[in-house]
Motif scaffolding. Structure first.
Motif, PDB file in Angstrom:
ATOM      1  N   GLN A 167       0.794  -1.236  -0.087  1.00 39.58           N
ATOM      2  CA  GLN A 167      -0.069  -0.154  -0.087  1.00 39.58           C
ATOM      3  C   GLN A 167       0.843   1.240   0.112  1.00 39.58           C
ATOM      4  O   GLN A 167       0.457   2.366  -0.486  1.00 39.58           O
ATOM      5  CB  GLN A 167      -0.793   0.043   1.294  1.00 39.58           C
ATOM      6  CG  GLN A 167      -2.440   0.044   1.037  1.00 39.58           C
ATOM      7  CD  GLN A 167      -3.256   0.040   2.370  1.00 39.58           C
ATOM      8  OE1 GLN A 167      -2.695   0.604   3.303  1.00 39.58           O
ATOM      9  NE2 GLN A 167      -4.227  -0.418   2.299  1.00 39.58           N
ATOM     10  N   LYS A 168       2.127   1.145   0.456  1.00 37.85           N
ATOM     11  CA  LYS A 168       2.986   2.301   0.642  1.00 37.85           C
ATOM     12  C   LYS A 168       4.360   2.095   0.114  1.00 37.85           C
ATOM     13  O   LYS A 168       5.409   1.962   0.772  1.00 37.85           O
ATOM     14  CB  LYS A 168       3.016   2.592   2.245  1.00 37.85           C
ATOM     15  CG  LYS A 168       1.684   2.715   2.791  1.00 37.85           C
ATOM     16  CD  LYS A 168       1.726   3.460   4.537  1.00 37.85           C
ATOM     17  CE  LYS A 168       0.397   3.560   4.868  1.00 37.85           C
ATOM     18  NZ  LYS A 168       0.605   4.504   6.051  1.00 37.85           N
ATOM     19  N   ALA A 422      -2.575   8.728  -0.149  1.00 38.19           N
ATOM     20  CA  ALA A 422      -3.679   7.644  -0.414  1.00 38.19           C
ATOM     21  C   ALA A 422      -4.698   7.500   0.583  1.00 38.19           C
ATOM     22  O   ALA A 422      -5.695   7.398   0.449  1.00 38.19           O
ATOM     23  CB  ALA A 422      -2.780   6.351  -1.104  1.00 38.19           C
ATOM     24  N   GLU A 425      -7.078  10.242   0.647  1.00 38.40           N
ATOM     25  CA  GLU A 425      -7.984  10.136  -0.376  1.00 38.40           C
ATOM     26  C   GLU A 425      -9.000   9.112  -0.072  1.00 38.40           C
ATOM     27  O   GLU A 425     -10.117   9.392  -0.092  1.00 38.40           O
ATOM     28  CB  GLU A 425      -7.282   9.577  -1.465  1.00 38.40           C
ATOM     29  CG  GLU A 425      -8.328   9.751  -2.727  1.00 38.40           C
ATOM     30  CD  GLU A 425      -7.408   9.291  -4.195  1.00 38.40           C
ATOM     31  OE1 GLU A 425      -7.686  10.021  -5.094  1.00 38.40           O
ATOM     32  OE2 GLU A 425      -6.823   8.397  -4.117  1.00 38.40           O
ATOM     33  N   SER A 426      -8.730   8.084   0.607  1.00 36.75           N
ATOM     34  CA  SER A 426      -9.795   7.155   0.852  1.00 36.75           C
ATOM     35  C   SER A 426     -10.402   7.095   2.462  1.00 36.75           C
ATOM     36  O   SER A 426     -11.724   6.947   2.473  1.00 36.75           O
ATOM     37  CB  SER A 426      -9.327   5.529   0.753  1.00 36.75           C
ATOM     38  OG  SER A 426      -8.314   5.421   1.815  1.00 36.75           O
TER      39      SER A 426
END
Ligand SMILES: *Cc1c(COP(=O)(O)O)cnc(C)c1O
Length: 433
Positions: A167-168, A422, A425-426
């Motif tokens: 994810q990162k 991210a 954003e979510s």
């Protein structure tokens, strides 16, 4: 009209000693135990895992511990860090409370973790250790260790929780850029990692698992030691540099904090900012409330039980007396990966038991809304972990408003969130106001 916002110390005012709260605890915590014998752990038994000086600090009851000059010189790259009055945030909340924050996001890696990474790399290098292993959740600790090991020419192997590794990806690149090697955990490099993958090939990993892998590699590889980014007493000790600076800076403001607030993963930034203030209460005189802000998905202090538990998932570490959700607890995949640790550590747990530490558990939505308000008002995009401290501070500021009470709040901005867009954003609703 008072308009001062930023309270800055000179380099020469960087504290020269860390504060060891063990010397002032009203009740000593129970000892760490050897997991095989269940007898109190002896310092020598830890020396295969950690550098000797760090083990000595882990067991020390000496109140003040000198910071070696080499470490102070490296601290000067980014310390002293600013203390800031968050006037625009106060205004947006229309609160009578004064809000101050200590800005640890200005370190080269963007978080407080470098404060102990430098110290740990230094003591290992002094002992001639050439290789360190460690784990990382969000990637913050891996980044900090990677820079610090670079300063001392130590090779670094990082086990990164697979969820974050995927994810990162930027964090992994940061670690690589500084020279560290990164493996997604669970990996096939260790017996423990292979056993997890056999029974659950799709496993997304956890901090506890990554610790098990890093520990296994350290104890099975010559001239190699392990380093931990939180939880242990020596880590908390190094982080007191935050609160010791803040103590001097609060003096400059003319205010004293009624409440000191920080997010809580394994307790290092919380202890770092709060212990120097708690010292005033323990040694008489001042009253100050400490608030640990936890994610609702991993509320070890708020909902855990105080018992002996392992620091890792496989059960390879010493047994630690701490508030814990259980070493095999698998928290939800929240964005604040640095707060997904199952236990609260020995000292903080004792302080919680004795009524010196309060905690609150906050839902992710509320934390991102708080982070977004902070970004809009103060201009810094906070790390998802730090958003918990901000949310808890906002709760207190709004309570003060309701009660018509002026109050001084101090929180630790443990890191910035520029590599976490991210998550914003979510996870981020528009506003809480
Ligand atoms: C790792 C991390 C935390 C949580 O760790 P503690 O030991 O509880 O401080 C909090 N904030 C940031 C930015 C981190 O990187």
């Amino acid at each position: 009209m008072k308009t001062t916002k930023k309270f800055q110390l000179a380099e020469s005012e960087i504290p020269r000693q860390w504060y060891n709260i063990v010397a002032d605890l009203p009740n000593q915590p129970r000892p760490l135990l050897n997991p095989q014998t269940r007898e109190p752990l002896k310092p020598q038994e830890m020396e295969g895992l950690f550098a000797k000086e760090l083990v000595a600090q882990e067991f020390s009851a000496q109140r003040w511990i000198d910071i070696p000059d080499e470490i102070v010189q490296l601290y000067k790259i980014y310390r002293p860090t600013p203390l800031v009055r968050a006037r625009k945030l106060e205004k947006a909340l229309d609160t009578p409370a004064k809000i101050y924050f200590k800005n640890e996001s200005v370190s080269p890696v963007g978080s407080h973790k470098l404060n102990t990474a430098i110290a740990q790399a230094y003591y290992n290098s002094k002992q001639g250790i050439m290789r360190l292993t460690t784990e990382t959740g969000a990637g913050q600790w891996g980044s900090a260790m990677s820079v610090a090991c670079g300063y001392f020419g130590i090779e670094l192997v990082v086990f990164m929780v697979k969820q974050s590794y995927e994810q990162k990806p930027y964090r992994k690149i940061v670690i690589n850029t500084y020279g560290g090697k990164v493996h997604a955990s669970p990996s096939s490099l260790t017996n423990y990692g292979r056993s997890v993958l056999e029974s659950d090939p799709g496993c997304r990993g956890s901090l506890g698992m990554a610790i098990s892998e890093a520990v296994e590699m350290a104890v099975t590889t010559p001239d190699t030691r392990y380093s931990l980014g939180s939880v242990l007493n020596h880590v908390l000790l190094h982080q007191t540099i935050i609160g010791l600076e803040a103590e001097k800076q609060m003096e400059m403001t003319g205010d004293y904090p009624d409440k000191v607030i920080a997010c809580f993963g394994g307790g290092s930034n919380f202890s770092g900012i709060s212990f120097p203030f708690l010292r005033h209460k323990l040694t008489g005189g001042r009253s100050v409330e400490l608030i640990a802000a936890e994610p609702a998905a991993c509320p070890k202090l708020t909902r855990g039980v105080l018992e002996y538990d392992f620091g890792d998932t496989a059960g390879m570490t010493p047994l630690i007396p701490m508030y814990t959700l259980g070493h095999d607890f698998q928290p939800e995949q929240i964005h604040a990966a640095g707060l997904r640790y199952h236990g609260g550590g020995q000292i903080v747990s004792q302080l919680k038991l004795d009524g010196f530490v309060n905690s609150c558990a906050i839902e992710q939505q509320e934390t991102f809304a708080a982070g977004r308000l902070f970004a809009k008002t103060e201009g810094i995009i906070p790390a998802p972990e730090s958003c918990h401290a901000i949310a808890a501070t906002i709760r207190e500021a709004l309570k003060a408003k309701e009660a018509g009470r002026s109050e001084v709040l101090l929180f630790n901005l443990s890191g910035h969130g520029l590599l976490d867009m991210a998550a914003y954003e979510s996870g981020c609703p528009d506003s809480i106001l």
